[in-house]
Design a protein around this motif. Structure first.
Motif: not given
Length: 87
Positions: A29-38, A77-79
């Motif tokens: 979830e953090t990765a997804y939110e980080g990608l949205k911020q990017y 964890k890398c996506i």
């Protein structure tokens, strides 16, 4: 009494595994939110704390990685932008 003693290690192991799985979900979830911020502000890294666990994310070209401490070790964890997950 013996049955209770035998079940204790099993219940501890199940609780630990469940806790680690929960942290993995929070990392995704953090990765997804980080990608949205990017995508919105070009912010390339950030962090958040949930249940006293710090999740640090960084966007590196074609993937976003989240680093956190589970019950045993530091995990990353890398996506990939393609959706492929590397652990």
């Amino acid at each position: 009494m013996l049955l209770c003693v035998a079940l204790l290690p099993i219940s501890y192991s199940m609780k630990t595994n469940l806790s680690n799985k929960k942290l993995e979900v929070i990392a995704a979830e953090t990765a997804y939110e980080g990608l949205k911020q990017y995508w919105h502000s070009r912010q390339q890294e950030g962090s958040k704390t949930i249940e006293n666990v710090n999740f640090h994310w960084i966007f590196e070209g074609q993937e976003i990685c989240v680093t956190f401490q589970n019950t045993r070790e530091i995990r990353e964890k890398c996506i990939q932008l393609t959706g492929e997950v590397n652990e």
